[in-house]
Design a protein around this motif. Structure first.
Motif, PDB file in Angstrom:
ATOM      1  N   PRO A  43     -15.019  -5.306  -5.176  1.00  0.00           N
ATOM      2  CA  PRO A  43     -16.354  -3.992  -5.142  1.00  0.00           C
ATOM      3  C   PRO A  43     -16.188  -2.822  -5.445  1.00  0.00           C
ATOM      4  O   PRO A  43     -15.858  -2.187  -5.804  1.00  0.00           O
ATOM      5  CB  PRO A  43     -14.849  -4.323  -3.664  1.00  0.00           C
ATOM      6  N   GLN A 102       0.739  -0.740   0.167  1.00  0.00           N
ATOM      7  CA  GLN A 102      -0.179   0.048  -0.034  1.00  0.00           C
ATOM      8  C   GLN A 102       0.986   1.135   0.298  1.00  0.00           C
ATOM      9  O   GLN A 102       1.617   0.865   1.018  1.00  0.00           O
ATOM     10  CB  GLN A 102      -0.869   0.307   1.580  1.00  0.00           C
ATOM     11  N   TYR A 120      -8.105  -9.711  -1.996  1.00  0.00           N
ATOM     12  CA  TYR A 120      -8.827  -8.425  -0.994  1.00  0.00           C
ATOM     13  C   TYR A 120      -9.753  -7.738  -1.414  1.00  0.00           C
ATOM     14  O   TYR A 120     -10.037  -8.363  -1.307  1.00  0.00           O
ATOM     15  CB  TYR A 120      -7.003  -7.082  -1.464  1.00  0.00           C
ATOM     16  N   CYS A 121     -10.089  -8.294  -3.214  1.00  0.00           N
ATOM     17  CA  CYS A 121     -11.393  -7.711  -3.072  1.00  0.00           C
ATOM     18  C   CYS A 121     -12.191  -9.264  -3.865  1.00  0.00           C
ATOM     19  O   CYS A 121     -13.045  -9.050  -4.417  1.00  0.00           O
ATOM     20  CB  CYS A 121     -10.488  -8.020  -4.729  1.00  0.00           C
ATOM     21  N   HIS A 122     -11.007 -10.110  -3.067  1.00  0.00           N
ATOM     22  CA  HIS A 122     -12.352 -11.358  -3.747  1.00  0.00           C
ATOM     23  C   HIS A 122     -13.446 -11.384  -4.592  1.00  0.00           C
ATOM     24  O   HIS A 122     -14.925 -12.165  -4.507  1.00  0.00           O
ATOM     25  CB  HIS A 122     -13.030 -11.577  -1.996  1.00  0.00           C
ATOM     26  N   THR A 177     -15.475   0.051  -3.350  1.00  0.00           N
ATOM     27  CA  THR A 177     -14.150   0.650  -3.071  1.00  0.00           C
ATOM     28  C   THR A 177     -12.824  -0.442  -3.541  1.00  0.00           C
ATOM     29  O   THR A 177     -12.794  -1.283  -2.858  1.00  0.00           O
ATOM     30  CB  THR A 177     -14.065   1.013  -1.636  1.00  0.00           C
ATOM     31  N   MET A 178     -12.201   0.464  -3.550  1.00  0.00           N
ATOM     32  CA  MET A 178     -10.512  -0.270  -4.046  1.00  0.00           C
ATOM     33  C   MET A 178     -10.021  -0.765  -2.853  1.00  0.00           C
ATOM     34  O   MET A 178     -10.142   0.206  -1.790  1.00  0.00           O
ATOM     35  CB  MET A 178      -9.431   0.077  -4.576  1.00  0.00           C
ATOM     36  N   PRO A 179      -9.948  -1.874  -1.796  1.00  0.00           N
ATOM     37  CA  PRO A 179      -9.686  -2.249  -0.695  1.00  0.00           C
ATOM     38  C   PRO A 179      -7.581  -2.437  -0.227  1.00  0.00           C
ATOM     39  O   PRO A 179      -7.277  -2.216  -1.268  1.00  0.00           O
ATOM     40  CB  PRO A 179      -9.571  -4.056  -0.259  1.00  0.00           C
ATOM     41  N   PRO A 180      -7.015  -2.035   0.785  1.00  0.00           N
ATOM     42  CA  PRO A 180      -6.654  -1.681   1.271  1.00  0.00           C
ATOM     43  C   PRO A 180      -5.751  -2.824   1.411  1.00  0.00           C
ATOM     44  O   PRO A 180      -5.922  -3.788   1.490  1.00  0.00           O
ATOM     45  CB  PRO A 180      -6.115  -1.340   2.718  1.00  0.00           C
ATOM     46  N   VAL A 181      -3.537  -3.092   0.887  1.00  0.00           N
ATOM     47  CA  VAL A 181      -3.215  -4.548   1.308  1.00  0.00           C
ATOM     48  C   VAL A 181      -2.260  -3.671   2.790  1.00  0.00           C
ATOM     49  O   VAL A 181      -2.045  -2.886   2.771  1.00  0.00           O
ATOM     50  CB  VAL A 181      -2.485  -4.115   0.474  1.00  0.00           C
ATOM     51  N   ASP A 195      -3.091   5.727  -1.364  1.00  0.00           N
ATOM     52  CA  ASP A 195      -4.508   5.222  -1.801  1.00  0.00           C
ATOM     53  C   ASP A 195      -3.867   4.741  -2.566  1.00  0.00           C
ATOM     54  O   ASP A 195      -4.996   4.481  -3.426  1.00  0.00           O
ATOM     55  CB  ASP A 195      -5.527   6.616  -2.229  1.00  0.00           C
TER      56      ASP A 195
END
Length: 217
Positions: free
Chosen positions: A89, A47, A73-75, A91-95, A50
């Motif tokens: 999803p 990460q 992370y996005c599944h 919104t973009m998920p964090p790592v 953003d």
């Protein structure tokens, strides 16, 4: 590390791939080059504010990193069928933390002759484009590429004096071509239409150009 993301000019191969499979997140993904330890393909995820940075020693390694991000992370998963939607999803998920993976083998082969008869005889570019994207996301470096080879055989044999009827009558129909190519059968459901030979020749040019663009051989 040098940043693969470009400004002004056409996108890099990995950026173009990201825009095809993850269009809503593509502009928040930064791709960077990463040295390969001992020559083995490697990717990293991390990460950065953003944005998510995906590093890899080549385009395929970066593609595998992108797939890891989408899967864990996005599944979501990317099917090799163009008609299957890619659900992301909102919104973009964090790592969290830093992810690093190295590949265990140098060459990753994919496909066999029969697949071109059971699955692909009627595919258009839209279908092939998704499959090639899937291959890049899954680390394939050496796909079998036999589409359109009848155009080559036709030219060679006619140069040796065979007639068009003799050559196209020797070819099978489209769905049986893999077995013809392996020397198991001829003529069945033939003759092969010239329109099919010409179409497959042009399709193969696009297939090879995209595979080479992504670093496949």
């Amino acid at each position: 590390a040098s940043v693969a993301k470009q400004t002004g000019g056409p996108p890099s191969a990995i950026q173009a791939l990201a825009h095809r499979v993850a269009p809503s997140f593509a502009d928040q993904l930064v791709f960077e080059n990463l040295p390969a330890p001992g020559g083995r393909d490697v990717f990293e995820l991390e990460q950065a504010g953003d944005r998510v940075v995906i590093r890899g020693n080549n385009t395929i390694a970066q593609g595998v990193g992108l797939n890891w991000f989408m899967k864990y992370y996005c599944h979501t998963s990317v099917s090799w069928y163009a008609a299957d939607p890619i659900e992301l999803p909102a919104t973009m998920p964090p790592v969290p933390g830093k992810i690093r993976r190295e590949c265990a083998v140098d060459t990753r082969f994919f496909l066999n002759y029969c697949t071109f008869g059971y699955t692909m005889p009627w595919w258009q570019w839209r279908d092939w484009e998704r499959l090639i994207d899937w291959m890049a996301l899954n680390g394939i470096t050496m796909p079998l590429a036999i589409t359109g080879q009848e155009a080559v055989w036709q030219k060679v044999w006619m140069d040796f004096g065979l007639s068009d009827d003799e050559v196209r009558g020797y070819f099978t129909g489209p769905a049986h071509l893999p077995w013809h190519r392996m020397g198991n059968i001829d003529h069945w459901d033939g003759p092969l239409p010239q329109s099919y030979i010409d179409h497959q020749r042009e399709l193969q040019k696009r297939i090879l150009a995209r595979e080479r663009e992504l670093g496949m051989t």
